[in-house]
Write an enzyme that holds these catalytic residues in place. Structure first.
Site, PDB file in Angstrom:
ATOM      1  N   GLU A  94    -112.874 -11.178 -49.167  1.00 16.83           N
ATOM      2  CA  GLU A  94    -112.180 -11.148 -47.870  1.00 16.83           C
ATOM      3  C   GLU A  94    -111.356  -9.866 -47.717  1.00 16.83           C
ATOM      4  OE1 GLU A  94    -109.929 -14.741 -47.253  1.00 16.83           O
ATOM      5  OE2 GLU A  94    -111.711 -15.897 -46.673  1.00 16.83           O
ATOM      6  N   GLU A 122    -118.022 -18.921 -47.111  1.00 13.12           N
ATOM      7  CA  GLU A 122    -116.847 -19.775 -47.305  1.00 13.12           C
ATOM      8  C   GLU A 122    -116.426 -20.386 -45.980  1.00 13.12           C
ATOM      9  OE1 GLU A 122    -113.647 -18.097 -49.733  1.00 13.12           O
ATOM     10  OE2 GLU A 122    -112.170 -19.048 -48.402  1.00 13.12           O
TER      11      GLU A 122
END
Length: 353
Positions: A182, A274
């Site tokens: 991320e 995710e």
């Protein structure tokens, strides 16, 4: 789970009959219901047996025969915190009871992860790749960079790690590489430049495996920074056989995020590595209605997905109740939180392989 082709099943039955003694063949046998027969066949073929080496074809993930497929599975929590939730019993349950196609192996870099003991954490990843392989699941190797949010800070570490992983596992057909979990607080240009450094490192040793590239603003395709997928569309990574990652948490990420995923899937290859049914903290109330909107879209567009997370952390996004690990039980629903029951049901629905 995937089913054998009808011709293959028929051939197997014919072969069995040829080798059955006449006296035994004459003995009446109980008739299996079609549903039971189908379930037995499904359990006999693993996702990797059914699909082989994956590759990106156009905007989708395809199997060895060029068929567009969707993988569905679970992500581990950080290996530094919840490694005890990844044992023989839990991984057997993930493969056989949950019928997952893929395990995402989430190795944090900071926060007590890889940088504190590279040998220990690299070996944990090696072992979990082997565990997934033994059960016929795909394995996503998740370089779980988070803080700091610029993947270039850990460029040297990433080169060392991915070189060893790719060298060891290049003979396998079930490994995917997620090179930046991320990215945040950094431009798409910086992320793209990082990808241009790491992808050749992997491809030098493992030329065939798909590579998954994180996107701006916590892999939101830039939406959490007020951008859109256009920055990736207009300035893509200069490499083949790659996909771009998108993460969402349904109780936080509403219409604009769903709309972005819908548009992006028609412009670039996307893999949802995710997601959660709760807030972006991985905790709080579940929004199952919005989660189902995302899952319906991903089914329609063959977008593969992985849910966060396969642990007994106290937060609502961890599927098991606190204290389940390491002893279990992991199969069934007796130790599942509501989010765990919900996502297990959806992973267990038949694959379209």
């Amino acid at each position: 789970m995937p089913r054998l082709a009808p011709l293959a099943a028929a051939a197997a039955l014919a072969a069995a009959c040829l080798h059955t003694p006449l006296a035994q063949a004459a003995t009446p046998q109980p008739v299996q219901e079609p549903a039971a027969q189908e379930q037995a066949v499904q359990q006999a073929v693993t996702p990797v047996q059914a699909n082989g080496q994956l590759r990106v074809c156009g905007l989708r993930l395809c199997n060895q025969n060029g068929k567009q497929i969707q993988l569905r599975g679970m992500s581990s929590h950080g290996l530094q915190w919840y490694h005890q939730c990844l044992n023989t019993a839990s991984l057997d349950a993930l493969a056989n009871d949950w019928r997952a196609d893929v395990l995402r192996i989430s190795m944090y870099i900071q926060e007590g992860g890889y940088e504190t003991n590279p040998r220990l954490f690299t070996d944990r990843v090696h072992n979990l790749i082997e565990q997934a392989t033994a059960r016929g699941m795909y394995a996503i190797v998740d370089w779980h960079m988070l803080t700091p949010g610029d993947p270039n800070v850990n460029l040297s570490r990433a080169r060392t790690f991915f070189t060893e992983i790719a060298r060891r596992h290049n003979g396998k057909n079930n490994v995917l590489y997620e090179i930046a979990n991320e990215p945040n607080g950094v431009s798409w240009s910086a992320i793209r430049n990082y990808a241009h450094q790491i992808i050749p490192t992997i491809r030098q040793h493992d030329p065939d495996a798909p590579v998954l590239v994180g996107t701006r603003a916590w892999s939101s395709l830039g939406v959490s920074d007020g951008a859109t997928e256009s920055e990736v569309v207009n300035n893509p990574v200069n490499a083949a056989n790659i996909m771009y990652t998108f993460h969402f948490y349904a109780a936080t990420h509403d219409g604009p995020y769903l709309d972005t995923l819908r548009r992006a899937a028609d412009r670039i290859p996307v893999f949802v590595t995710e997601f959660g049914t709760q807030t972006a903290s991985g905790d709080g109330a579940n929004n199952f209605a919005r989660s189902q909107q995302y899952l319906d879209l991903m089914a329609q567009k063959k977008i593969s997905w992985v849910n966060w997370n396969f642990s007994d952390d106290h937060r609502s996004g961890a599927v098991f109740t606190t204290g389940t690990c390491p002893g279990g039980p992991f199969a069934g629903t007796s130790r599942l939180k509501p989010a765990g029951v919900w996502v297990r049901d959806r992973i267990r629905t038949p694959d379209d392989f």
